[in-house]
Design an enzyme around this catalytic site. Structure first.
Site, PDB file in Angstrom:
ATOM      1  N   LYS A  13       0.821  -1.212   0.000  1.00 55.49           N
ATOM      2  CA  LYS A  13       0.000   0.000   0.000  1.00 55.49           C
ATOM      3  C   LYS A  13       0.855   1.262   0.000  1.00 55.49           C
ATOM      4  O   LYS A  13       0.596   2.196  -0.737  1.00 55.49           O
ATOM      5  CB  LYS A  13      -0.917   0.043   1.236  1.00 55.49           C
ATOM      6  CG  LYS A  13      -1.932  -1.072   1.313  1.00 55.49           C
ATOM      7  CD  LYS A  13      -2.898  -0.844   2.458  1.00 55.49           C
ATOM      8  CE  LYS A  13      -2.254  -0.892   3.836  1.00 55.49           C
ATOM      9  NZ  LYS A  13      -1.787  -2.232   4.235  1.00 55.49           N
ATOM     10  N   ARG A  88      -9.171   0.766   9.344  1.00 51.79           N
ATOM     11  CA  ARG A  88      -8.766  -0.627   9.519  1.00 51.79           C
ATOM     12  C   ARG A  88      -9.824  -1.428  10.261  1.00 51.79           C
ATOM     13  O   ARG A  88      -9.647  -2.628  10.465  1.00 51.79           O
ATOM     14  CB  ARG A  88      -7.478  -0.657  10.347  1.00 51.79           C
ATOM     15  CG  ARG A  88      -6.232  -1.021   9.559  1.00 51.79           C
ATOM     16  CD  ARG A  88      -5.078  -1.025  10.550  1.00 51.79           C
ATOM     17  NE  ARG A  88      -3.922  -1.710  10.116  1.00 51.79           N
ATOM     18  CZ  ARG A  88      -2.895  -1.118   9.498  1.00 51.79           C
ATOM     19  NH1 ARG A  88      -2.959   0.137   9.168  1.00 51.79           N
ATOM     20  NH2 ARG A  88      -1.826  -1.824   9.203  1.00 51.79           N
ATOM     21  N   ARG A 123      12.240  -8.030   4.666  1.00 50.05           N
ATOM     22  CA  ARG A 123      12.243  -6.572   4.786  1.00 50.05           C
ATOM     23  C   ARG A 123      13.267  -6.097   5.820  1.00 50.05           C
ATOM     24  O   ARG A 123      13.370  -6.652   6.904  1.00 50.05           O
ATOM     25  CB  ARG A 123      10.836  -6.106   5.172  1.00 50.05           C
ATOM     26  CG  ARG A 123      10.621  -4.643   4.948  1.00 50.05           C
ATOM     27  CD  ARG A 123       9.203  -4.363   4.533  1.00 50.05           C
ATOM     28  NE  ARG A 123       8.331  -4.190   5.703  1.00 50.05           N
ATOM     29  CZ  ARG A 123       7.097  -3.706   5.618  1.00 50.05           C
ATOM     30  NH1 ARG A 123       6.587  -3.374   4.455  1.00 50.05           N
ATOM     31  NH2 ARG A 123       6.374  -3.579   6.705  1.00 50.05           N
ATOM     32  N   ARG A 156      12.265  -4.748  11.428  1.00 47.89           N
ATOM     33  CA  ARG A 156      11.342  -4.017  12.293  1.00 47.89           C
ATOM     34  C   ARG A 156      10.641  -5.041  13.180  1.00 47.89           C
ATOM     35  O   ARG A 156      10.294  -6.119  12.731  1.00 47.89           O
ATOM     36  CB  ARG A 156      10.300  -3.298  11.433  1.00 47.89           C
ATOM     37  CG  ARG A 156       9.870  -1.960  11.964  1.00 47.89           C
ATOM     38  CD  ARG A 156       9.073  -1.197  10.903  1.00 47.89           C
ATOM     39  NE  ARG A 156       7.697  -1.697  10.818  1.00 47.89           N
ATOM     40  CZ  ARG A 156       6.819  -1.281   9.906  1.00 47.89           C
ATOM     41  NH1 ARG A 156       7.180  -0.391   8.999  1.00 47.89           N
ATOM     42  NH2 ARG A 156       5.600  -1.752   9.881  1.00 47.89           N
ATOM     43  N   ARG A 167      -0.457 -10.081  12.589  1.00 48.83           N
ATOM     44  CA  ARG A 167      -0.972  -8.952  11.804  1.00 48.83           C
ATOM     45  C   ARG A 167      -1.899  -9.430  10.699  1.00 48.83           C
ATOM     46  O   ARG A 167      -2.898  -8.772  10.397  1.00 48.83           O
ATOM     47  CB  ARG A 167       0.192  -8.156  11.207  1.00 48.83           C
ATOM     48  CG  ARG A 167       0.954  -7.365  12.260  1.00 48.83           C
ATOM     49  CD  ARG A 167       2.289  -6.909  11.739  1.00 48.83           C
ATOM     50  NE  ARG A 167       2.180  -5.817  10.804  1.00 48.83           N
ATOM     51  CZ  ARG A 167       3.181  -5.425  10.011  1.00 48.83           C
ATOM     52  NH1 ARG A 167       4.334  -6.063  10.047  1.00 48.83           N
ATOM     53  NH2 ARG A 167       3.031  -4.414   9.204  1.00 48.83           N
TER      54      ARG A 167
HETATM   55  P1  ADP Z   1       1.298  -2.276   7.660  1.00 43.38           P
HETATM   56  O1  ADP Z   1       0.441  -1.679   6.585  1.00 43.38           O
HETATM   57  O2  ADP Z   1       2.647  -2.680   7.172  1.00 43.38           O
HETATM   58  O3  ADP Z   1       0.615  -3.274   8.509  1.00 43.38           O
HETATM   59  P2  ADP Z   1       1.262   0.245   9.076  1.00 43.38           P
HETATM   60  O4  ADP Z   1       2.528   0.987   8.995  1.00 43.38           O
HETATM   61  O5  ADP Z   1       0.107   0.724   8.283  1.00 43.38           O
HETATM   62  O6  ADP Z   1       1.629  -1.239   8.744  1.00 43.38           O
HETATM   63  O7  ADP Z   1       0.790   0.119  10.598  1.00 43.38           O
HETATM   64  C1  ADP Z   1       1.626  -0.375  11.605  1.00 43.38           C
HETATM   65  C2  ADP Z   1       0.837  -0.635  12.881  1.00 43.38           C
HETATM   66  O8  ADP Z   1       0.239   0.584  13.339  1.00 43.38           O
HETATM   67  C3  ADP Z   1      -0.343  -1.591  12.738  1.00 43.38           C
HETATM   68  O9  ADP Z   1       0.044  -2.935  12.842  1.00 43.38           O
HETATM   69  C4  ADP Z   1      -1.252  -1.145  13.885  1.00 43.38           C
HETATM   70  O10 ADP Z   1      -0.785  -1.636  15.127  1.00 43.38           O
HETATM   71  C5  ADP Z   1      -1.056   0.352  13.886  1.00 43.38           C
HETATM   72  N1  ADP Z   1      -2.072   1.046  13.058  1.00 43.38           N
HETATM   73  C6  ADP Z   1      -1.845   1.741  11.895  1.00 43.38           C
HETATM   74  N2  ADP Z   1      -2.991   2.230  11.392  1.00 43.38           N
HETATM   75  C7  ADP Z   1      -3.979   1.838  12.247  1.00 43.38           C
HETATM   76  C8  ADP Z   1      -5.397   1.996  12.282  1.00 43.38           C
HETATM   77  N3  ADP Z   1      -6.046   2.660  11.327  1.00 43.38           N
HETATM   78  N4  ADP Z   1      -6.078   1.437  13.319  1.00 43.38           N
HETATM   79  C9  ADP Z   1      -5.445   0.759  14.288  1.00 43.38           C
HETATM   80  N5  ADP Z   1      -4.131   0.561  14.324  1.00 43.38           N
HETATM   81  C10 ADP Z   1      -3.386   1.084  13.317  1.00 43.38           C
END
Ligand code: ADP
Ligand code: ZN
Length: 209
Positions: A13, A88, A123, A156, A167
């Site tokens: 994304k 989300r 990664r 990470r 996740r």
């Molecule tokens: P990825 O898309 O690689 O899973 P992100 O960088 O978008 O990771 O998000 C990392 C973490 O931040 C998520 O695993 C979650 O814990 C938190 N997070 C990000 N956006 C949200 C959201 N909209 N609602 C709840 N938690 C979020």
């Protein structure tokens, strides 16, 4: 144009958001990046968020809805934006609707779980400047060293295999239902993630025409 990018963690994304951002000149709003910045700064909600993030769980709706609301009120978001990583959960999507934010399209980037696990395990990130690499698809010039700043590259914490599993589970349980939510509004378009980033980009841009 207000867009949402939907897809499992590691579906690409963020990368596609950059492409759309350049094409349409609208900012990417990534709640993940905003949360990581808050963790780094040690703000109150950053501390709360960290535990959830490290465990591969979601940060509370209350916190993310709050930061998203502040962000989309800023000047640079008035002509449109790309949401990467938000909403989300269904309550987050409902909050957007309640705020009166009009979403034009929701682009889902679909990648099967097995592929995601493979991608994420390779990664590597630089904790200093934020640059990301991949041992197989985008290796740094020198193994384990950041091309941009020369610091050490690390996995990470939330990219560790066990966390990736959590996740993905979180994604299927809490985020995937948004596909039905936006399909019912007639806004969902699905694109299959390709091996080559540029091929996916072409599909994504076509879907936005
Ligand atoms: P990825 O898309 O690689 O899973 P992100 O960088 O978008 O990771 O998000 C990392 C973490 O931040 C998520 O695993 C979650 O814990 C938190 N997070 C990000 N956006 C949200 C959201 N909209 N609602 C709840 N938690 C979020
Ligand atoms: Zn670096």
């Amino acid at each position: 144009m207000n867009l949402i990018l939907l897809g499992a963690p590691g579906a690409g994304k963020g990368t596609q958001a950059e492409v759309i951002c350049k094409e349409f000149n609208i900012p990417t709003i990534s709640t993940g990046n905003m949360l990581r910045a808050a963790v780094k700064e040690g703000t109150e909600y950053g501390l709360k968020a960290k535990a959830a993030m490290d465990a591969g769980a979601l940060v509370s709706d209350e916190i993310v809805i709050g930061i998203l609301k502040d962000r989309i009120a800023q000047d640079d978001a008035q002509n449109g934006f790309i949401l990467d990583g938000f909403p989300r959960t269904v309550p987050q999507a409902e909050a957007l609707d309640e705020m009166g934010v009009k979403i034009d399209k929701v682009v889902e980037i679909f990648v099967p779980d097995e592929k995601i696990q493979k991608r994420m395990s390779g990664r590597r990130v630089c904790l200093d400047c934020g640059a990301t690499f991949h041992t197989e698809y985008n290796p740094p010039k020198q193994e384990g060293i950041c091309d941009s700043c020369g610091k050490e590259l690390v996995v990470r914490k939330d990219d560790e295999p066990e966390t990736v599993k959590s996740r993905l589970k979180t994604y299927h349980e809490q985020t995937a239902p948004l596909k039905d939510y936006y399909a019912a509004q007639g806004k969902l378009v699905s694109v299959e993630g390709q091996e080559e980033v540029a091929d996916t980009s072409r599909l994504v841009l076509d879907a936005l025409k």
